[in-house]
Design an enzyme around this catalytic site. Structure first.
Site, PDB file in Angstrom:
ATOM      1  N   SER A  77       0.843  -1.204   0.000  1.00 13.53           N
ATOM      2  CA  SER A  77       0.000   0.000   0.000  1.00 13.53           C
ATOM      3  C   SER A  77       0.873   1.247   0.000  1.00 13.53           C
ATOM      4  O   SER A  77       2.054   1.189  -0.367  1.00 13.53           O
ATOM      5  CB  SER A  77      -0.940  -0.033   1.212  1.00 13.53           C
ATOM      6  N   ASN A  78       0.337   2.361   0.394  1.00 12.81           N
ATOM      7  CA  ASN A  78       1.120   3.609   0.445  1.00 12.81           C
ATOM      8  C   ASN A  78       0.621   4.461   1.608  1.00 12.81           C
ATOM      9  O   ASN A  78      -0.296   4.077   2.330  1.00 12.81           O
ATOM     10  CB  ASN A  78       1.029   4.354  -0.895  1.00 12.81           C
ATOM     11  N   TYR A  79       1.230   5.641   1.777  1.00 10.33           N
ATOM     12  CA  TYR A  79       0.974   6.444   2.978  1.00 10.33           C
ATOM     13  C   TYR A  79      -0.275   7.330   2.905  1.00 10.33           C
ATOM     14  O   TYR A  79      -0.516   8.111   3.817  1.00 10.33           O
ATOM     15  CB  TYR A  79       2.171   7.369   3.243  1.00 10.33           C
ATOM     16  N   SER A  80      -1.042   7.271   1.820  1.00 12.06           N
ATOM     17  CA  SER A  80      -2.191   8.190   1.701  1.00 12.06           C
ATOM     18  C   SER A  80      -3.188   7.992   2.852  1.00 12.06           C
ATOM     19  O   SER A  80      -3.520   6.854   3.205  1.00 12.06           O
ATOM     20  CB  SER A  80      -2.899   7.958   0.358  1.00 12.06           C
TER      21      SER A  80
ATOM     22  N   ALA B 228      -4.763   7.433  -4.079  1.00 12.80           N
ATOM     23  CA  ALA B 228      -3.402   6.972  -4.363  1.00 12.80           C
ATOM     24  C   ALA B 228      -3.534   5.493  -4.695  1.00 12.80           C
ATOM     25  O   ALA B 228      -3.550   4.636  -3.800  1.00 12.80           O
ATOM     26  CB  ALA B 228      -2.522   7.193  -3.151  1.00 12.80           C
TER      27      ALA B 228
END
Ligand code: C5P
Length: 418
Positions: A212-215, A282
């Site tokens: 995943s990512n930091y959004s 994101a």
């Protein structure tokens, strides 16, 4: 924040309250408005054009032309430029002339040419204010010509008398204008169906691990609310997000779509019935090629190689099916998060422009991780809104204010379709 970028034309007439115009200009400029001032000859006896020109950073206009070189001061272009024409203080004399359509100075010519809402803040002695002629003029201005009256206050007057006639305080006038702009936004997107994607997608490796990512979804959620506040029917398709909606909206529906594939499915289903979309999520560009059904048993002796396959670019896919003609034309906006700074015509701008074309967007919002206060998890953002005509670079603002700017942009785009 509702005054940011607004064009306010301030007309100043010959009343002792004209000295308060300096504070008024200062407060409006501080609120982000662009202010131009036009004043009458009589007003010059109370406050100098130099004071007001210094505060608003534009020359103050008094005459229809510059007597030194004959240059024409166009009341028509002032009237066209203004988003709001505020006459403060407005004397009994100017109100009477406005009510009877006189045009013997630049301030009055600008009133007759203005296409925007007009407000007046009367200031005069109590007997002048309650005289039947003044009451009559105010009634004509309000009831027949749609001029807003910012009622004077009770209090001590310059004459020494006490009563109604004191101009409203500059702070009250600024509040009044802010409310006027808020009212203008209300319902501006009524009847428009808008899709917003937000948050981070979650791509499973096995039942317990993911890519995943930091959004956090803050920007997308703020945007969904700003659009719903304007009366749009909003469908918020959200991945993983720690952000929460601040209010309850009967016109905002939330659809959960955790992975890029689920988000694509939801958008493909929902987008055709929409008037517009903002792709704020994101979305992972890659997802595990073969997610495991059982928890992976790790072996410390072996490296773990994860094969990833590309996901569908949702914004680009919607760009391919987007209606681009006629009244049913769909307006789409994307985001570009870059590591190069947003400023000037740098690399970030070039990348964003490429995405604008590739994804067939109307506009793209560029933000950069290298700008202080911008990016994941912060409450602020610094963005530039780019379309095929222009690039609007905005200062650091709260995400909610940035959302307002994007919603304003979308409102203007829809208005152009009508
Ligand atoms: O190409 P890039 O990922 O930088 O583009 C960002 C924009 O495209 C954002 O508006 C994002 O929501 C959208 N996007 C998408 N689907 C993807 C990747 C990006 O909708 N798979």
């Amino acid at each position: 924040m509702l005054l940011a970028g607004r064009h306010i034309l301030l007309g100043v007439t010959g009343s002792i309250a004209a000295y308060k115009a300096a504070m008024l200009v200062r407060l409006l400029v501080k609120a982000g408005a662009e202010v131009r001032v036009v004043m009458t000859e009589a007003a010059r006896d109370f406050i100098t054009p130099l004071t007001l020109a210094t505060l608003c950073k534009h020359p103050v206009l008094v005459d229809n032309f510059d007597p030194t070189n004959g240059a024409w001061n166009s009341h028509v272009s002032l009237g066209e430029w203004a988003d709001h024409y505020l006459i403060a203080p407005a004397t009994a004399n100017t109100l009477a002339k406005m009510a009877s359509g006189m045009a013997d100075n630049l301030l009055l010519c600008s009133y007759l040419s203005a296409r925007c809402p007009v407000s007046v803040a009367p200031a005069m002695d109590l007997d002048m204010y309650r005289h039947a002629a003044t009451r009559h003029n105010l009634e004509i201005l309000h009831n027949h010509y749609g001029v807003n009256i910012i009622e004077p206050r009770d209090g001590e007057l310059a004459s020494g008398l006490v009563g109604k006639g004191r101009m409203a305080e500059p702070e009250e006038i600024v509040d009044y204008l802010t409310r006027a702009f808020a009212g203008e936004k209300e319902g501006a997107l009524a009847g428009r169906r808008i899709l917003v994607t937000a948050g981070a997608t979650v791509e499973p490796i096995d039942p317990v691990r993911f890519v995943s990512n930091y959004s956090t979804g803050k920007m997308g959620y703020a945007l969904a609310e700003a659009l719903a506040d304007r009366g749009a029917e909003v469908t918020l398709v959200t991945g993983q997000a720690t952000a929460r909606l601040a209010g309850r909206y009967p016109n905002l529906t939330t659809v959960r779509a955790l992975s890029a594939a689920e988000m694509y499915e939801a958008c493909e289903r929902l987008f055709p019935a929409m008037d517009g979309a903002v792709f704020c999520a994101a979305v992972a560009d890659y997802t595990p090629a073969r997610p495991m059904g059982e928890k992976y048993k790790h072996d410390p002796a072996q490296p773990f190689l994860l094969e990833l396959k590309p996901t569908v670019d949702i914004a680009a896919a919607m760009g391919r099916i987007k209606r681009t003609d006629g009244a049913g034309r769909q307006v789409t906006i994307g985001f570009a998060l870059e590591t190069a700074p947003t400023g000037a015509e740098g690399q970030g701008m070039a990348y964003a422009r490429e995405k604008l074309e590739k994804k067939n967007l109307d506009a793209i919002v560029l933000n950069s991780l290298s700008d202080v206060g911008a990016g994941f998890g912060t409450d602020t953002n610094k963005v530039a809104i780019l379309d095929r005509e222009a690039a609007i670079e905005l200062p650091l603002k709260s995400k909610r204010e940035v959302a307002e700017d994007i919603a304003d942009y979308m409102t203007r785009k829809f208005a152009q379709l009508c």
